[in-house]
Design an enzyme around this catalytic site. Sequence first.
Site, mmCIF file in Angstrom:
data_model
loop_
_atom_site.group_PDB
_atom_site.id
_atom_site.type_symbol
_atom_site.label_atom_id
_atom_site.label_comp_id
_atom_site.label_asym_id
_atom_site.label_seq_id
_atom_site.Cartn_x
_atom_site.Cartn_y
_atom_site.Cartn_z
ATOM 1 N N GLU A 119 10.832 -53.253 41.626
ATOM 2 C CA GLU A 119 10.802 -51.796 41.430
ATOM 3 C C GLU A 119 9.917 -51.147 42.483
ATOM 4 O O GLU A 119 9.148 -51.833 43.174
ATOM 5 C CB GLU A 119 10.276 -51.469 40.020
ATOM 6 C CG GLU A 119 11.264 -51.855 38.930
ATOM 7 C CD GLU A 119 10.830 -51.416 37.547
ATOM 8 O OE1 GLU A 119 9.633 -51.136 37.356
ATOM 9 O OE2 GLU A 119 11.686 -51.345 36.662
ATOM 10 N N HIS A 241 9.121 -38.710 36.224
ATOM 11 C CA HIS A 241 10.093 -39.710 36.651
ATOM 12 C C HIS A 241 11.140 -38.999 37.485
ATOM 13 O O HIS A 241 11.651 -37.952 37.085
ATOM 14 C CB HIS A 241 10.736 -40.399 35.447
ATOM 15 C CG HIS A 241 11.431 -41.669 35.832
ATOM 16 N ND1 HIS A 241 12.604 -41.675 36.522
ATOM 17 C CD2 HIS A 241 11.091 -42.963 35.649
ATOM 18 C CE1 HIS A 241 12.968 -42.929 36.749
ATOM 19 N NE2 HIS A 241 12.067 -43.731 36.235
ATOM 20 N N ARG A 287 6.941 -43.203 42.782
ATOM 21 C CA ARG A 287 7.644 -42.166 42.015
ATOM 22 C C ARG A 287 7.250 -40.743 42.387
ATOM 23 O O ARG A 287 8.099 -39.858 42.405
ATOM 24 C CB ARG A 287 7.329 -42.349 40.530
ATOM 25 C CG ARG A 287 8.064 -43.494 39.977
ATOM 26 C CD ARG A 287 7.775 -43.637 38.523
ATOM 27 N NE ARG A 287 8.550 -44.775 38.067
ATOM 28 C CZ ARG A 287 8.398 -45.347 36.895
ATOM 29 N NH1 ARG A 287 7.498 -44.880 36.069
ATOM 30 N NH2 ARG A 287 9.136 -46.361 36.554
ATOM 31 N N HIS A 348 7.105 -37.990 32.444
ATOM 32 C CA HIS A 348 7.413 -39.357 32.042
ATOM 33 C C HIS A 348 6.208 -40.147 31.528
ATOM 34 O O HIS A 348 6.310 -40.893 30.575
ATOM 35 C CB HIS A 348 8.010 -40.072 33.253
ATOM 36 C CG HIS A 348 8.481 -41.458 32.985
ATOM 37 N ND1 HIS A 348 9.377 -41.752 31.989
ATOM 38 C CD2 HIS A 348 8.191 -42.637 33.594
ATOM 39 C CE1 HIS A 348 9.628 -43.055 31.995
ATOM 40 N NE2 HIS A 348 8.910 -43.613 32.944
ATOM 41 N N ARG A 383 0.573 -44.180 38.365
ATOM 42 C CA ARG A 383 0.922 -45.464 37.744
ATOM 43 C C ARG A 383 2.053 -46.129 38.518
ATOM 44 O O ARG A 383 3.061 -45.499 38.825
ATOM 45 C CB ARG A 383 1.390 -45.232 36.307
ATOM 46 C CG ARG A 383 1.967 -46.475 35.659
ATOM 47 C CD ARG A 383 2.684 -46.132 34.381
ATOM 48 N NE ARG A 383 3.950 -45.497 34.619
ATOM 49 C CZ ARG A 383 5.109 -45.911 34.100
ATOM 50 N NH1 ARG A 383 5.131 -46.960 33.305
ATOM 51 N NH2 ARG A 383 6.215 -45.278 34.350
HETATM 52 C C1 LIG Z 1 12.284 -43.790 28.901
HETATM 53 C C2 LIG Z 1 11.054 -44.582 29.243
HETATM 54 C C3 LIG Z 1 11.147 -45.728 30.008
HETATM 55 C C4 LIG Z 1 10.009 -46.472 30.323
HETATM 56 N N1 LIG Z 1 10.136 -47.641 31.025
HETATM 57 C C5 LIG Z 1 9.048 -48.415 31.215
HETATM 58 C C6 LIG Z 1 9.163 -49.696 31.821
HETATM 59 O O1 LIG Z 1 10.246 -50.144 32.151
HETATM 60 N N2 LIG Z 1 8.027 -50.416 31.974
HETATM 61 C C7 LIG Z 1 6.792 -49.971 31.604
HETATM 62 O O2 LIG Z 1 5.800 -50.676 31.777
HETATM 63 N N3 LIG Z 1 6.665 -48.761 31.018
HETATM 64 C C8 LIG Z 1 7.750 -47.993 30.812
HETATM 65 N N4 LIG Z 1 7.611 -46.777 30.207
HETATM 66 C C9 LIG Z 1 6.296 -46.392 29.712
HETATM 67 C C10 LIG Z 1 5.975 -47.230 28.490
HETATM 68 O O3 LIG Z 1 7.138 -47.382 27.724
HETATM 69 C C11 LIG Z 1 4.900 -46.587 27.646
HETATM 70 O O4 LIG Z 1 3.789 -46.258 28.433
HETATM 71 C C12 LIG Z 1 4.434 -47.535 26.548
HETATM 72 O O5 LIG Z 1 5.539 -48.020 25.834
HETATM 73 C C13 LIG Z 1 3.485 -46.819 25.615
HETATM 74 O O6 LIG Z 1 3.269 -47.632 24.506
HETATM 75 P P1 LIG Z 1 2.257 -47.167 23.396
HETATM 76 O O7 LIG Z 1 2.233 -48.247 22.375
HETATM 77 O O8 LIG Z 1 0.993 -46.754 24.021
HETATM 78 O O9 LIG Z 1 2.912 -45.844 22.794
HETATM 79 P P2 LIG Z 1 4.395 -45.557 22.086
HETATM 80 O O10 LIG Z 1 5.259 -46.728 22.310
HETATM 81 O O11 LIG Z 1 4.788 -44.270 22.602
HETATM 82 O O12 LIG Z 1 4.002 -45.512 20.583
HETATM 83 C C14 LIG Z 1 3.221 -44.468 20.056
HETATM 84 C C15 LIG Z 1 3.105 -44.637 18.567
HETATM 85 O O13 LIG Z 1 2.121 -43.740 18.067
HETATM 86 C C16 LIG Z 1 2.593 -43.088 16.904
HETATM 87 N N5 LIG Z 1 1.907 -41.798 16.784
HETATM 88 C C17 LIG Z 1 1.755 -40.829 17.710
HETATM 89 N N6 LIG Z 1 1.066 -39.792 17.198
HETATM 90 C C18 LIG Z 1 0.786 -40.103 15.922
HETATM 91 C C19 LIG Z 1 0.135 -39.428 14.856
HETATM 92 N N7 LIG Z 1 -0.390 -38.208 14.988
HETATM 93 N N8 LIG Z 1 0.046 -40.042 13.646
HETATM 94 C C20 LIG Z 1 0.568 -41.275 13.474
HETATM 95 N N9 LIG Z 1 1.195 -41.964 14.444
HETATM 96 C C21 LIG Z 1 1.310 -41.381 15.646
HETATM 97 C C22 LIG Z 1 4.076 -42.967 17.133
HETATM 98 O O14 LIG Z 1 4.746 -42.733 15.926
HETATM 99 C C23 LIG Z 1 4.375 -44.325 17.774
HETATM 100 O O15 LIG Z 1 4.527 -45.286 16.772
HETATM 101 C C24 LIG Z 1 8.748 -46.026 29.881
HETATM 102 C C25 LIG Z 1 8.642 -44.876 29.118
HETATM 103 C C26 LIG Z 1 9.783 -44.154 28.784
HETATM 104 C C27 LIG Z 1 9.663 -42.911 27.956
#
Ligand SMILES: Cc1cc2nc3c(=O)[nH]c(=O)nc-3n(C[C@H](O)[C@H](O)[C@H](O)COP(=O)(O)OP(=O)(O)OC[C@H]3O[C@@H](n4cnc5c(N)ncnc54)[C@H](O)[C@@H]3O)c2cc1C
Length: 547
Positions: A119, A241, A287, A348, A383
């Site tokens: 990538e 993105h 990006r 993104h 990032r």
């Molecule tokens: C379309 C897309 C593609 C991506 N592709 C990649 C990739 O290929 N590789 C990579 O490394 N990264 C990628 N990213 C980024 C990566 O997916 C995210 O940075 C990562 O998954 C974040 O994980 P997280 O557990 O921090 O948050 P999330 O997976 O966003 O989870 C957040 C959680 O917090 C909960 N939450 C939020 N607020 C509250 C609240 N007030 N009360 C209770 N619960 C709450 C939500 O319900 C959810 O369960 C991508 C992102 C997107 C959107």
Amino acid sequence: MSDSNSYDVVIIGSGGAGLTLALKLADHAKIAVLSKVTLSEGSTFYAQGGISAVLDEQDSLDSHINDTLDAGVGLCNIDIVRLTVLYGKRSINWLREQGVRFTTEQSPNGEKQLHLNREGGHSHRRIVHATDATGKAVSLSLINRAKQHANIVLLENHNVINLITANKLGLPGNAVLGAYILDTHNNVVKSIAARIVVLATGGASKVYLYSTNPHISTGDGIALAWRAGCRISNMEFMQFHPTCLYHPNARSFLISEAVRGEGAKLILPDGSSFMHRYDARAELAPRDIVARAIDNEMKTHGVDCVYLDISHKPADFIRQHFPTIYQQCLDLGIDITKQPIPVVPAAHYTCGGVLTDSYARTDIPGLYAVGEVACTGLHGANRMASNSLLECLVFAERAAQDILRKLPSLSREKITIPAWDESQVIDSDEEVVVSHNWDELRRFMWDYVGIVRTDKRLSRAMRRLELLKEEIAEYYNHFRVTSDLLELRSLVIVAELIVRCAQQRKESRGLHYTQDYPKLDTTRPPQNTVLMPKNFNPAQAINTDVV
Ligand SMILES: Cc1cc2nc3c(=O)[nH]c(=O)nc-3n(C[C@H](O)[C@H](O)[C@H](O)COP(=O)(O)OP(=O)(O)OC[C@H]3O[C@@H](n4cnc5c(N)ncnc54)[C@H](O)[C@@H]3O)c2cc1C
């Protein structure tokens, strides 16, 4: 802790960060994992490209470290980068143990090995993936494991309203003691007590009109931490993105960077390519460069979108490597084996967030932040693709190490948390205020605080934010809380933090580009932007230098 509203550790968020941490702690502690809506609804589920890790013989840890530092334009914390990259291989192995089935291939000597994608920004193939739906594979495997663990309680449709700290209860110190939560299914506010609270709430990209993120990404964790007294850092570095599908019937569908990695070309409506005019790496430039180039081409030519063309590759190759993207586009009448894909940039990823140290600790004792909500120092000013899921896994493990070390010494004394007081509020009869303010906020953030900024636009945005803040505070004080109101309250805080950080940076660096200061400031060493809330207690500040 034994009663039903009391846990050793409450983890707010069921994405990659939250569930990894829960699984790493659950053999030793009673855990609650909260999810604002359903368990899988978070950015993790939608991640397509994959997870970066050094696994190829030609690759090296140094190369991954250098690529990350390059992308971060002088603001990465090198110790944190080194630590993260070092934990790469074991993090992938751990996911495989949890049942995640990554895409494999035959090695030249006939053995099965992980297939690695390449990538933008990475100088080697190092992206471990499950075809083009990596996040779904990770999310479903972790949810499955968590459901099987007797020590993990999964609470869906629970939206955190406020953190409860000793300070707020008039007790000595300022440790976190739990949280008030809106159970949106039953429409009641509950209080939960915990010895440790972890923010794993994901990013804040929904502060913008166009975003690749799911609806939950409203920066709640950042707002919760800020209100509780934590420092917040580097919020000016919002990543756009470059290639979100542009179609009236597709909301937030991302066309993965891996498509460009496999040779797709960005073209204008007349079929001419343009990326070579912006960067020697052309489509594989980082990006921010690609997003700004597209933004500029769209404005210069007055077009609504540009196109991403992979149709020169064999149709079988495209269908095999990008089955989800192929199908999603086909459902909308676009056959990507024959036609270019219409794309636009969209918000993104949130590089900044709650300032944490190398064990994911924040400025509030007992409060941790893991995943996209945190600012660990890994990403700096930008990032690199696929480093974020890795960050979720690595810092969940680091937090687990620290929490398991600390738990035995933390008090088990039961703390009485006062019930949520609703005596002064009524049900709202003016929901339109909330929906109107949501729209207004996201639109002016897009127009004034988007890919290209100016001092004037930032000041305009700040003036509107002041008004919105007042209106929302008044609304919050008079009406019963709803999920939409809580999210709006978070968004307005996050928007202000982004604008304040952007105003402080008098240069263009990484993701922050301003026409008033279009160059890097080379007159002094690169500085992180750190905002201190009014209730910040310097005596409790974490040390971000120590690994
Ligand atoms: C379309 C897309 C593609 C991506 N592709 C990649 C990739 O290929 N590789 C990579 O490394 N990264 C990628 N990213 C980024 C990566 O997916 C995210 O940075 C990562 O998954 C974040 O994980 P997280 O557990 O921090 O948050 P999330 O997976 O966003 O989870 C957040 C959680 O917090 C909960 N939450 C939020 N607020 C509250 C609240 N007030 N009360 C209770 N619960 C709450 C939500 O319900 C959810 O369960 C991508 C992102 C997107 C959107």
